[in-house]
Design an enzyme around this catalytic site. Structure first.
Site, PDB file in Angstrom:
ATOM      1  CG  HIS A  35      -0.376   0.000   2.536  1.00 26.12           C
ATOM      2  ND1 HIS A  35      -0.029   1.145   3.216  1.00 26.12           N
ATOM      3  CD2 HIS A  35      -0.075  -1.023   3.377  1.00 26.12           C
ATOM      4  CE1 HIS A  35       0.455   0.831   4.406  1.00 26.12           C
ATOM      5  NE2 HIS A  35       0.448  -0.483   4.532  1.00 26.12           N
ATOM      6  CG  ASP A  60      -2.413   4.155   3.086  1.00 32.48           C
ATOM      7  OD1 ASP A  60      -2.070   3.087   2.535  1.00 32.48           O
ATOM      8  OD2 ASP A  60      -3.206   4.204   4.050  1.00 32.48           O
ATOM      9  CG  ASP A  66       3.039  -0.072   7.840  1.00 34.81           C
ATOM     10  OD1 ASP A  66       2.588  -0.544   6.791  1.00 34.81           O
ATOM     11  OD2 ASP A  66       2.362   0.046   8.877  1.00 34.81           O
ATOM     12  CD  GLU A 117      -3.067  -1.690   5.195  1.00 32.04           C
ATOM     13  OE1 GLU A 117      -3.242  -2.771   5.793  1.00 32.04           O
ATOM     14  OE2 GLU A 117      -2.489  -0.712   5.716  1.00 32.04           O
ATOM     15  CD  GLU A 118      -1.234   1.900   7.835  1.00 33.41           C
ATOM     16  OE1 GLU A 118      -1.919   1.373   8.735  1.00 33.41           O
ATOM     17  OE2 GLU A 118      -0.057   1.598   7.611  1.00 33.41           O
ATOM     18  CG  ASP A 171       1.116  -4.039   5.426  1.00 37.88           C
ATOM     19  OD1 ASP A 171       1.907  -3.350   6.085  1.00 37.88           O
ATOM     20  OD2 ASP A 171      -0.096  -3.773   5.334  1.00 37.88           O
ATOM     21  CG  HIS A 223       1.116   2.204  12.861  1.00 35.42           C
ATOM     22  ND1 HIS A 223      -0.210   1.846  12.952  1.00 35.42           N
ATOM     23  CD2 HIS A 223       1.493   1.870  11.597  1.00 35.42           C
ATOM     24  CE1 HIS A 223      -0.627   1.327  11.811  1.00 35.42           C
ATOM     25  NE2 HIS A 223       0.414   1.328  10.974  1.00 35.42           N
TER      26      HIS A 223
END
Length: 370
Positions: free
Chosen positions: A76, A78, A107, A140-141, A164, A345
């Site tokens: 992904h 984003d 990520d 995706e997040e 991922d 994150h």
């Protein structure tokens, strides 16, 4: 050979692009241009109205010269926040971090980079390979917004590898949970708490009674529940008129998740009715549980590819979701594979260039499996 210098340069360029969820326009344009340089021409879909992004998902099918079913490689574009002004800081040991004020974006830019490098290698060396499909999604997040909106009639592959996952290279998640979120808003009646409390209906009291009866944390081996937000009332001298509670439930067993969600709903309803309050209940299924058999082609091919890299495949279950949850709902058996993303994150996120190279080589092995 897989080129670590090329990997570092490509990764750093992607990191320098701001691409928080639903703001992926510049990243999508950059990826289309960079992949076109290695003769991979992405098609961008028109899912923006469904997702709220300013870009669509990117998809391409690369014909193969080897017999065998196609594989789907997915990542992904984003990132989570804080993501504005990111830059890659390289360290002598091969580790890459941000400057500490933002996330790095490994990520999932480490995954995008590994896909790019593996395909570049295959094309430039003219190595025979199976047909390859690539999907790079938006949002995706935000519970896989892009993947949920994608048109899967385009996809021929029934074997997917989603880049991922945190963890040691060689790890792969073969099962992930259903994740449902809920909101309970209890509506009572305001009254002066000092002079006429008996005229009020205290919504906070009803909420507290419900919460006290509900299980939280690990409610079973593969099921968790959490109330994460609560708020209400307008003053200490006023009987609380309204109270809002928000939370989530996760389970590797979809039916268990839905049963627990119904228990939560009924409990809040009952406690509201006891004091003659009303309940407004909202729920949303964000992702659906799946389990890819370890006898599947995806698992067998991955184990073989990892072995060729001198590693041992480690299959695990995860309590995090990914686009693979969506793929499973469309009949695609896949794994989420470790991709050198660590402490994701957070502003302490890091990756290692040699590990991204390892992942790229594993993808090459997967593409050349007969």
């Amino acid at each position: 050979m897989i080129d670590e210098k090329s990997i570092a340069e490509f990764f750093a360029e992607l990191v320098s692009i701001d691409s928080p969820s639903l703001e992926e326009r510049e990243m999508a344009d950059t990826l289309k241009a960079k992949f076109a340089e290695i003769d991979v021409l992405f098609t961008e879909d028109h899912t923006q109205e469904q997702t709220g992004s300013n870009a669509g998902n990117l998809f391409v099918r690369i014909p193969g010269s080897l017999e065998g079913a196609p594989i789907l490689l997915a990542a992904h574009m984003d990132t989570v926040e804080p993501a504005k002004g990111k830059k890659a800081v390289f360290h002598e040991d091969g580790t890459v971090t941000s400057d500490g004020t933002t996330i790095l974006g490994a990520d999932d830019l480490a995954g995008v980079t590994a896909i790019y490098e593996s395909v570049r290698h295959l094309n430039e060396t003219k190595t025979p390979h199976r047909p390859i499909e690539i999907l790079i999604s938006t949002g995706e997040e935000l519970y896989c917004k892009g993947a949920n909106a994608f048109d899967y009639s385009q996809v021929q592959a029934k074997e997917a590898y989603v880049l991922d996952l945190s963890g040691a290279i060689g790890a792969a998640a073969y099962a992930a949970p259903t994740l449902v979120s809920f909101q309970a808003e209890i509506q009572g009646k305001a009254a002066h708490a000092g002079f006429h409390p008996e005229e009020g209906i205290n919504s906070i009291q009803a909420a507290a009674c419900a919460i006290a009866k509900l299980p939280q944390g690990y409610v079973a081996e593969n099921t968790t529940a959490n109330i994460g937000k609560i708020g209400g009332g307008s003053g200490t001298n006023i009987v609380s008129e309204s109270c809002r509670i928000e939370g989530e439930i996760r389970s590797l067993n979809h039916e268990k998740a839905m049963e627990l969600l119904e228990t939560y709903h009924k409990t809040f309803q009952q406690e509201a009715e006891k004091v003659q309050a009303s309940l407004v209940w909202k729920e949303k299924r964000n992702i659906h549980a799946y389990e890819t058999p370890l006898t599947s082609d995806a698992a067998k091919h991955y184990e073989s590819a990892v072995k060729k890299e001198g590693l041992t495949a480690a299959f695990e279950k995860t309590f995090g979701g990914s686009d693979n949850n969506v793929f499973a709902q469309h009949g695609i058996e896949g794994l989420v594979i470790a991709t050198s993303m660590n402490q994701v994150h957070s502003c302490a996120e890091y990756t290692r260039i040699p590990e991204i190279a390892q992942v790229a080589r594993i993808l090459v092995h997967l593409a050349t499996e007969k």
